[in-house]
Design an enzyme around this catalytic site. Structure first.
Site, PDB file in Angstrom:
ATOM      1  N   GLN A   1       0.710  -1.308   0.131  1.00 15.21           N
ATOM      2  CA  GLN A   1       0.117  -0.006  -0.023  1.00 15.21           C
ATOM      3  C   GLN A   1       0.700   1.381   0.165  1.00 15.21           C
ATOM      4  O   GLN A   1       0.470   2.133  -0.812  1.00 15.21           O
ATOM      5  CB  GLN A   1      -0.910  -0.020   1.183  1.00 15.21           C
ATOM      6  CG  GLN A   1      -1.829   1.230   1.279  1.00 15.21           C
ATOM      7  CD  GLN A   1      -2.701   1.462   2.415  1.00 15.21           C
ATOM      8  OE1 GLN A   1      -3.458   2.431   2.632  1.00 15.21           O
ATOM      9  NE2 GLN A   1      -3.118   0.253   3.176  1.00 15.21           N
TER      10      GLN A   1
ATOM     11  N   GLY B   1      -7.670  20.723  19.111  1.00 16.26           N
ATOM     12  CA  GLY B   1      -7.375  22.431  19.463  1.00 16.26           C
ATOM     13  C   GLY B   1      -7.718  22.896  20.639  1.00 16.26           C
ATOM     14  O   GLY B   1      -8.121  22.124  21.521  1.00 16.26           O
ATOM     15  N   GLY B   2      -7.616  24.182  20.639  1.00 14.91           N
ATOM     16  CA  GLY B   2      -8.059  24.643  21.813  1.00 14.91           C
ATOM     17  C   GLY B   2      -9.700  24.948  22.146  1.00 14.91           C
ATOM     18  O   GLY B   2     -10.152  25.515  23.053  1.00 14.91           O
TER      19      GLY B   2
ATOM     20  N   ASP C   1       0.627   3.881   5.901  1.00 12.41           N
ATOM     21  CA  ASP C   1       0.956   3.427   4.680  1.00 12.41           C
ATOM     22  C   ASP C   1       0.497   4.575   3.641  1.00 12.41           C
ATOM     23  O   ASP C   1       1.633   5.327   3.046  1.00 12.41           O
ATOM     24  CB  ASP C   1       0.052   2.147   4.317  1.00 12.41           C
ATOM     25  CG  ASP C   1       0.618   0.931   4.637  1.00 12.41           C
ATOM     26  OD1 ASP C   1       1.779   0.856   5.047  1.00 12.41           O
ATOM     27  OD2 ASP C   1      -0.296  -0.085   4.707  1.00 12.41           O
TER      28      ASP C   1
ATOM     29  N   GLU D   1       1.147  -1.183   8.336  1.00  9.97           N
ATOM     30  CA  GLU D   1       0.425   0.083   8.691  1.00  9.97           C
ATOM     31  C   GLU D   1       0.530   0.165  10.364  1.00  9.97           C
ATOM     32  O   GLU D   1       0.793   1.109  10.679  1.00  9.97           O
ATOM     33  CB  GLU D   1      -0.945  -0.199   8.146  1.00  9.97           C
ATOM     34  CG  GLU D   1      -1.707   0.815   8.692  1.00  9.97           C
ATOM     35  CD  GLU D   1      -1.783   2.469   8.291  1.00  9.97           C
ATOM     36  OE1 GLU D   1      -1.459   2.513   7.042  1.00  9.97           O
ATOM     37  OE2 GLU D   1      -1.672   3.093   9.128  1.00  9.97           O
TER      38      GLU D   1
END
Ligand code: COA
Length: 475
Positions: A66, A296-297, A217, A188
């Site tokens: 892959q 995130g915030g 992959d 993977e």
């Protein structure tokens, strides 16, 4: 009589046209007129009508499974001529893995090898080596993702390749970069674990989890493709090729960059945006698994929607972005939370996120995920419906943009695939079915390598391009 004459003329015209196409295939793009400062003049052709981004680039594709095939498929969509070298009789191992239609190449293979040509060569046979050496001379990039050392064992060392073609770029995917694990074979999930993804995915109280996205992959294939086009760009200036290495551990870690950020923050104090903080659970010394917390915030969580009892995908990702807090309060029927000091600021909300999301969920459970999407987007609240693969496969807008494409295949019939996710206005990708094993062997020997029919006969008779006979195999 006149009709027959017309038909003959049309036939001759088609023949000439197909000859023309064949000729064009092996031709490098014509040099363009230059401006005063030596740069090519802007094309006068319409956008999308002047070749593709990588027209004229030829790739010797030694990839399998892959990671490597993802890279070379992208390059093929961008216009490169990708020649996939496969072991005679067997080919890329994925041709026969997870087979759903007996006798046909698997979807695993077909969905990773569009727009390529296939040639079968036993790379360890002297005549096979002869063909490979000729291919090295006429290609720009060799891409491989064999186990460490396999390319050298074939005799295709950097020195050998560079003696034949100093402009050649040699691009590799390996599991690990130089270090204690450099000789390991990697798939993977090994990369997801070694690259920091698994330890930071899942719920705090559960074991590490791998993700469905193939970041080890396909993610590394993407990194390698960027390295290759950059090396091609640099070669324009230096005139020489170089080695390009994308290690899967490095690629996964690059995609987990925010978690290494958090590793450094945790040493300075608790990670306040993790729901663990609000729940009063102390942090350890390493970044914990954060469930569905947003990275995130802006706090977020996955919430149930109408129908969740029977539909495993009736959920929505809901983000309580600070600028739209008032709109959220209105929607869920808690208008006093807009001004109540216990709820009005992001800092005040942090320790109560679990309870806040539980209240929002009471509201989302009264609507389908698509209704929540519609209502929230009208007032700019960021939400994301959890789309099943079935819903994605049937989504008309993805079909329209060519992100989901139906392709016809001679042995399996019609199937769906993901087209080029990168859309360019002057390099438009079409999706051509993956090649059958060795489908283009003759074409490559004669048109690309210009071998005479005598040479082709000699190479073929040597057995270098065909599967060993059963008796030989058994012996
Ligand atoms: N003719 C003759 N021999 C060929 C050949 C050809 N056309 N193509 C491949 N081979 C041989 C190789 O030379 C090698 O032989 P050797 O071990 O005697 O040198 C052999 O086939 C097997 O190659 P290998 O890469 O070791 O395959 P594998 O199935 O044992 O391992 C991986 C598969 C993916 C684990 C391994 O290739 C790997 O770690 N690759 C790098 C990381 C990677 O890309 N992983 C993700 C895959 S999605």
């Amino acid at each position: 009589m006149a009709v027959r004459k017309k038909a003959r003329k049309a036939k001759a015209k088609t023949k000439a046209a197909s000859r023309k196409v064949v000729k064009l295939k092996s031709k490098k793009p014509a040099a363009r007129a230059k401006t005063g400062n030596g740069l090519p003049r802007p094309s006068t052709k319409s956008y999308g009508q002047d070749g593709k981004a990588l027209t004229g680039v030829r790739i010797l594709d030694f990839t399998h499974v892959q990671s490597g095939p993802t890279c070379t498929q992208l390059l093929a969509w961008l216009g490169a001529d990708v020649i996939k070298v496969e072991r005679p009789g067997v080919g890329d191992i994925t041709r026969g893995q997870l087979v759903d239609v007996k006798g046909a190449d698997s979807l695993y293979f077909t969905m990773l090898n569009h727009n390529k040509r296939s040639i079968t060569i036993d790379s360890k046979h002297p005549q096979g080596k002869r063909v490979l050496d000729e291919l090295i001379k006429v290609c720009d990039v060799l891409v491989e993702n064999f186990a460490p050392g396999a390319l050298d064992r074939m005799g295709l060392t950097w020195d050998h390749i560079h003696k034949l073609n100093p402009r050649m770029i040699v691009a590799s995917v390996k599991g690990f970069g130089p270090g204690p694990y450099e000789d390991c074979k990697v798939y993977e999930n090994v990369a997801q674990c070694a690259g920091g993804s698994a330890s930071t995915t899942g719920f705090r109280e559960g074991p590490p989890l791998v993700t469905g996205a193939q970041i080890g992959d396909s993610g590394t294939g993407l990194h390698l493709a960027l390295g290759i086009v950059s090396a091609l760009y640099q070669r324009n200036r230096t005139g020489r090729g170089q080695k390009v290495l994308a290690a899967m551990q490095d690629g996964v870690l690059n995609l987990c960059r925010v978690k290494l950020r958090d590793q450094q923050r945790i040493e300075k104090g608790p990670l306040t945006e993790y729901s663990q903080y609000g729940e009063g659970i102390p942090f350890g010394s390493a970044v914990p698994r954060a469930g569905n917390d947003s990275g995130g915030g802006q706090p977020g969580w996955i919430l149930k929607c109408k129908g969740w009892e029977t539909d495993p995908d009736a959920y929505i990702y809901f983000i309580t972005q600070a600028p739209v807090w008032e709109e959220i309060c209105e929607l869920i029927g808690e208008p006093t939370w807009k001004t109540d000091p216990e709820y009005a600021t992001p800092r005040a909300r942090l320790p109560k996120l679990k309870a806040i999301f539980a209240r929002i969920e009471q509201w989302t459970m009264t609507k389908t995920k698509f209704e929540v999407m519609e209502i929230c987007n009208k007032v700019d609240i960021p939400v994301g419906p959890i789309l099943s693969m079935k819903e994605i496969a049937e989504e008309p807008s993805l079909r329209k943009t060519g992100t989901v494409v139906e392709v016809d295949h001679p042995t399996r019939g019609k199937y769906l695939t993901v087209g080029n996710p990168i859309k360019m206005s002057d390099s438009i990708s079409d999706v051509k079915r993956s090649p059958l094993l060795g489908e283009h062997t003759d074409e490559i020997l004669s048109e690309v390598l210009k071998f005479s029919s005598k040479d082709i006969g000699e190479i073929k008779n040597s057995g270098a391009l065909s599967a060993p006979k059963k008796e030989e195999k058994a012996a």
